[in-house]
Design an enzyme around this catalytic site. Structure first.
Site, mmCIF file in Angstrom:
data_model
loop_
_atom_site.group_PDB
_atom_site.id
_atom_site.type_symbol
_atom_site.label_atom_id
_atom_site.label_comp_id
_atom_site.label_asym_id
_atom_site.label_seq_id
_atom_site.Cartn_x
_atom_site.Cartn_y
_atom_site.Cartn_z
ATOM 1 N N GLY A 94 6.540 4.915 8.521
ATOM 2 C CA GLY A 94 5.656 6.078 8.618
ATOM 3 C C GLY A 94 5.711 6.662 10.016
ATOM 4 O O GLY A 94 6.713 6.517 10.722
ATOM 5 N N SER A 95 4.618 7.273 10.414
ATOM 6 C CA SER A 95 4.631 8.011 11.681
ATOM 7 C C SER A 95 4.364 7.095 12.881
ATOM 8 O O SER A 95 3.773 6.016 12.741
ATOM 9 C CB SER A 95 3.553 9.097 11.639
ATOM 10 O OG SER A 95 2.284 8.497 11.526
ATOM 11 N N GLU B 296 9.023 1.114 11.174
ATOM 12 C CA GLU B 296 10.096 2.102 10.964
ATOM 13 C C GLU B 296 9.456 3.465 11.146
ATOM 14 O O GLU B 296 8.686 3.896 10.281
ATOM 15 C CB GLU B 296 10.615 2.012 9.526
ATOM 16 C CG GLU B 296 11.601 0.930 9.271
ATOM 17 C CD GLU B 296 12.939 1.263 9.839
ATOM 18 O OE1 GLU B 296 13.096 2.335 10.433
ATOM 19 O OE2 GLU B 296 13.828 0.426 9.710
ATOM 20 N N THR C 201 0.591 6.265 13.452
ATOM 21 C CA THR C 201 0.075 5.154 12.640
ATOM 22 C C THR C 201 0.639 3.833 13.146
ATOM 23 O O THR C 201 -0.073 2.828 13.217
ATOM 24 C CB THR C 201 0.426 5.361 11.152
ATOM 25 O OG1 THR C 201 -0.082 6.627 10.743
ATOM 26 C CG2 THR C 201 -0.168 4.284 10.278
ATOM 27 N N GLY C 202 1.920 3.846 13.506
ATOM 28 C CA GLY C 202 2.538 2.620 14.042
ATOM 29 C C GLY C 202 1.740 2.057 15.211
ATOM 30 O O GLY C 202 1.503 0.847 15.301
ATOM 31 N N LYS D 209 0.849 -1.201 0.000
ATOM 32 C CA LYS D 209 0.000 0.000 0.000
ATOM 33 C C LYS D 209 0.880 1.245 0.000
ATOM 34 O O LYS D 209 1.499 1.577 0.998
ATOM 35 C CB LYS D 209 -0.928 0.051 1.223
ATOM 36 C CG LYS D 209 -2.038 1.088 0.976
ATOM 37 C CD LYS D 209 -2.672 1.658 2.225
ATOM 38 C CE LYS D 209 -2.042 2.923 2.724
ATOM 39 N NZ LYS D 209 -2.042 4.075 1.803
ATOM 40 N N GLU E 71 9.094 15.856 16.001
ATOM 41 C CA GLU E 71 9.561 15.781 14.623
ATOM 42 C C GLU E 71 8.736 16.742 13.758
ATOM 43 O O GLU E 71 7.506 16.698 13.788
ATOM 44 C CB GLU E 71 9.380 14.354 14.102
ATOM 45 C CG GLU E 71 9.861 14.170 12.677
ATOM 46 C CD GLU E 71 9.596 12.759 12.139
ATOM 47 O OE1 GLU E 71 8.494 12.234 12.367
ATOM 48 O OE2 GLU E 71 10.500 12.216 11.492
HETATM 49 P P1 NAD Z 1 1.858 8.167 7.982
HETATM 50 O O1 NAD Z 1 2.038 7.272 9.149
HETATM 51 O O2 NAD Z 1 0.785 9.159 8.028
HETATM 52 O O3 NAD Z 1 1.568 7.291 6.665
HETATM 53 C C1 NAD Z 1 2.412 6.231 6.272
HETATM 54 C C2 NAD Z 1 1.573 5.185 5.547
HETATM 55 O O4 NAD Z 1 0.636 4.653 6.483
HETATM 56 C C3 NAD Z 1 0.752 5.727 4.389
HETATM 57 O O5 NAD Z 1 0.705 4.762 3.363
HETATM 58 C C4 NAD Z 1 -0.614 5.919 5.001
HETATM 59 O O6 NAD Z 1 -1.665 5.862 4.069
HETATM 60 C C5 NAD Z 1 -0.668 4.737 5.948
HETATM 61 N N1 NAD Z 1 -1.627 4.889 7.052
HETATM 62 C C6 NAD Z 1 -2.006 6.029 7.663
HETATM 63 N N2 NAD Z 1 -2.918 5.763 8.626
HETATM 64 C C7 NAD Z 1 -3.100 4.423 8.619
HETATM 65 C C8 NAD Z 1 -3.903 3.526 9.389
HETATM 66 N N3 NAD Z 1 -4.720 3.951 10.351
HETATM 67 N N4 NAD Z 1 -3.814 2.208 9.131
HETATM 68 C C9 NAD Z 1 -2.993 1.733 8.175
HETATM 69 N N5 NAD Z 1 -2.225 2.527 7.405
HETATM 70 C C10 NAD Z 1 -2.273 3.865 7.625
HETATM 71 O O7 NAD Z 1 3.273 8.816 7.704
HETATM 72 P P2 NAD Z 1 3.666 9.819 6.537
HETATM 73 O O8 NAD Z 1 3.129 11.138 6.879
HETATM 74 O O9 NAD Z 1 3.314 9.242 5.203
HETATM 75 O O10 NAD Z 1 5.251 9.784 6.633
HETATM 76 C C11 NAD Z 1 5.956 10.612 7.478
HETATM 77 C C12 NAD Z 1 6.459 9.843 8.667
HETATM 78 O O11 NAD Z 1 7.178 8.676 8.263
HETATM 79 C C13 NAD Z 1 7.451 10.648 9.473
HETATM 80 O O12 NAD Z 1 7.196 10.478 10.851
HETATM 81 C C14 NAD Z 1 8.789 10.046 9.120
HETATM 82 O O13 NAD Z 1 9.817 10.223 10.025
HETATM 83 C C15 NAD Z 1 8.443 8.618 8.944
HETATM 84 N N6 NAD Z 1 9.424 7.948 8.118
HETATM 85 C C16 NAD Z 1 10.255 7.048 8.722
HETATM 86 C C17 NAD Z 1 11.248 6.403 7.979
HETATM 87 C C18 NAD Z 1 12.159 5.378 8.611
HETATM 88 O O14 NAD Z 1 12.854 4.674 7.883
HETATM 89 N N7 NAD Z 1 12.196 5.259 9.899
HETATM 90 C C19 NAD Z 1 11.378 6.702 6.621
HETATM 91 C C20 NAD Z 1 10.530 7.641 6.047
HETATM 92 C C21 NAD Z 1 9.554 8.259 6.812
#
Ligand code: NAD
Length: 455
Positions: free
Chosen positions: A202-203, A225, A206-207, A149, A359
């Site tokens: 991601g964030s 991550e 969400t994690g 996704k 962040e």
């Molecule tokens: P996000 O968590 O909003 O979204 C990431 C993904 O999760 C997207 O595909 C989104 O559609 C999906 N998502 C969102 N809510 C969800 C839910 N309830 N259930 C399942 N999936 C869901 O993050 P973002 O805004 O896309 O990315 C930015 C964040 O990612 C920052 O915090 C950044 O530091 C982190 N990030 C970390 C790394 C790493 O390697 N550690 C790399 C890149 C980005």
């Protein structure tokens, strides 16, 4: 980039996600990929790497139109890195073996590394192709099927990658892509009873939801991550302060700060603080921010208006909490219709300030001064995160002590960023637990299975 609508993409419903997971499961169960000899899987992954290289410009431009990353960076970090990742795991997949356990005579203990089955990969928008490949290539290398996704604002390059995989001989059903929002499509995947492993970048917010979804469904294994607030520590004995300033500026401002490992907290020894901040300010003000597809551009666009608003919302707070904005802090190039922010440096950021702890994921550098090595270490470890760090010093023992003392997944010494596929990238603390890259990442996509044989 310029605020105009590029395209619209359908959002996958819960039923669509269920279909994708079933398709992945059927492909796994009938062995069309999982049952191939490793040497056959290797050929397909190499072909994918070759095609990514051959189509690098097209793939980079597709991604840029989605997320605004500057061209030079996008070429290197997106198709460049993704091709390297597919090649790395193509090479690795027939070089990792199971084990024969050192048992007593009369029994044979074998440890197999069995593919887990169906892997769900949920990825963010900042480097879709690179991060997508970090999950896809090792999962496919070990014989799994995948449901991917992409982020809702950066799906195009990954959709093209899926076509490439198919054109290069990956059997139908082994890789499935579901586009759509996190709350609907992503959540359906996270709650699916048919997913065995969930690999996420991601964030933190969400994690947390993904862990809840796992607990509420089938206890699928989750690798997270997450974000960071990475300290970049400059000691007065840094080998070359001017060079450190240049690399540190790139370490926070490239891709408009939308880099998980961005060195967003600068900790600088008080004796060189003013001199170093001046050098950094000069670097920040020299950066050419603008159209990401212009080859002269050094820093592209912020991903979206929402993200830009979020970045700017940190500025008033930073000042009210005692910070001083020495450059930037505002939106630029509004006449283009795009979302751009000036590279920003805030000094005098204290340990309890929002800018120190949270962040931004934007081009905003928080600067704090320190007097001793102990204070530097304490400040470095003073947040809930632990993703990356940098240390600039010509004292070898100090460098080693800092590497040992900093709680982070990667510590750069006399550089910042730029680690390749041979080493893992992952965090500690609230930066998560899932390591991408290197041979270690293969372990995420296998189950250890023991055969205990009475002879
Ligand atoms: P996000 O968590 O909003 O979204 C990431 C993904 O999760 C997207 O595909 C989104 O559609 C999906 N998502 C969102 N809510 C969800 C839910 N309830 N259930 C399942 N999936 C869901 O993050 P973002 O805004 O896309 O990315 C930015 C964040 O990612 C920052 O915090 C950044 O530091 C982190 N990030 C970390 C790394 C790493 O390697 N550690 C790399 C890149 C980005």
């Amino acid at each position: 980039m310029d605020g105009t609508l590029l395209t619209t993409i359908d959002g996958a419903s819960e039923a669509d996600v269920s279909l994708a997971v079933s398709s992945a499961r059927a492909a796994f169960d009938d062995g069309r990929w999982s049952g191939l000899a490793p040497a056959e899987r290797k050929k397909v992954l190499h072909r994918i790497a070759n095609r990514i290289e051959a189509e690098a410009l097209e793939l980079a431009v597709l991604g840029i139109r989605d997320n605004g990353t500057e061209l030079a960076m996008a070429l290197r970090a997106e198709p460049g890195s993704a091709a390297g990742t597919f090649r790395y795991y193509a090479e690795a997949l027939d070089k990792v073996a199971g084990e024969v356990a050192p048992t007593a005579p009369g029994v044979l203990g074998l440890v197999h590394r069995a593919p887990v089955g169906v892997v769900a990969a949920i990825v963010p928008w900042n480097f879709p192709l690179m991060i997508g490949a970090w999950k896809l290539a090792p999962a496919l290398a070990m014989g799994n099927s995948v449901v991917l996704k992409p982020a809702e604002t950066a799906s195009l390059s990954l959709l093209r990658l899926a076509e490439i995989c198919s054109e290069c001989g990956l059997p139908d059903g082994v890789l499935n892509v579901v586009t759509g929002s996190g709350v609907e499509t992503g959540a359906a995947l996270a709650h699916s009873m048919g997913v065995d492993v969930l690999a996420f970048t991601g964030s933190g917010a969400t994690g947390r939801r993904l862990l809840e979804a796992s607990a509420a469904s089938n206890l699928k294994r989750c690798y997270l991550e997450l974000g960071g607030k990475s300290p970049n520590i400059v000691f007065a004995d840094a080998p070359d302060l001017a060079h450190a300033a240049k690399v540190s500026a790139a370490g926070i401002f490239r891709n408009s700060g939308q880099v998980c490992v961005a060195g967003s907290r600068l900790l600088v020894e008080v004796s060189v603080h003013d001199e170093f901040v001046e050098m950094l300010k000069e670097q920040a003000e020299m950066l050419r921010v603008g159209d990401p597809l212009d080859t002269d551009t050094q820093i592209g666009a912020v991903n979206s208006e929402d993200q830009l608003r979020r970045n700017l919302s940190f500025m008033d707070k930073a000042v009210s909490e005692g910070g001083k904005v020495v450059t930037g802090g505002f939106r630029i190039l509004q006449e283009t219709g795009g979302s751009y922010m000036a590279p920003t440096i805030v000094t005098g950021v204290t340990r309890d300030a929002t800018l120190f702890q949270r962040e931004v994921f934007g081009p905003v550098l928080a600067v704090s001064a320190f007097e001793t090595e102990e204070e530097a270490l304490s400040l470095a470890n003073g947040t809930e995160f632990g993703l990356a760090a940098g240390v600039w010093t010509s004292n070898l023992s100090r460098a080693h002590k800092m590497v040992a003392g900093i709680r982070a997944g990667v510590v750069h010494v006399n550089t910042y960023g730029g680690a390749d596929n041979t080493v893992p990238l992952g965090g500690v603390g609230q930066s998560g637990n899932g390591h991408d890259k290197s041979l270690h990442a293969l372990d995420k996509y296998v189950d250890l299975k023991t055969a205990w044989i009475q002879l």
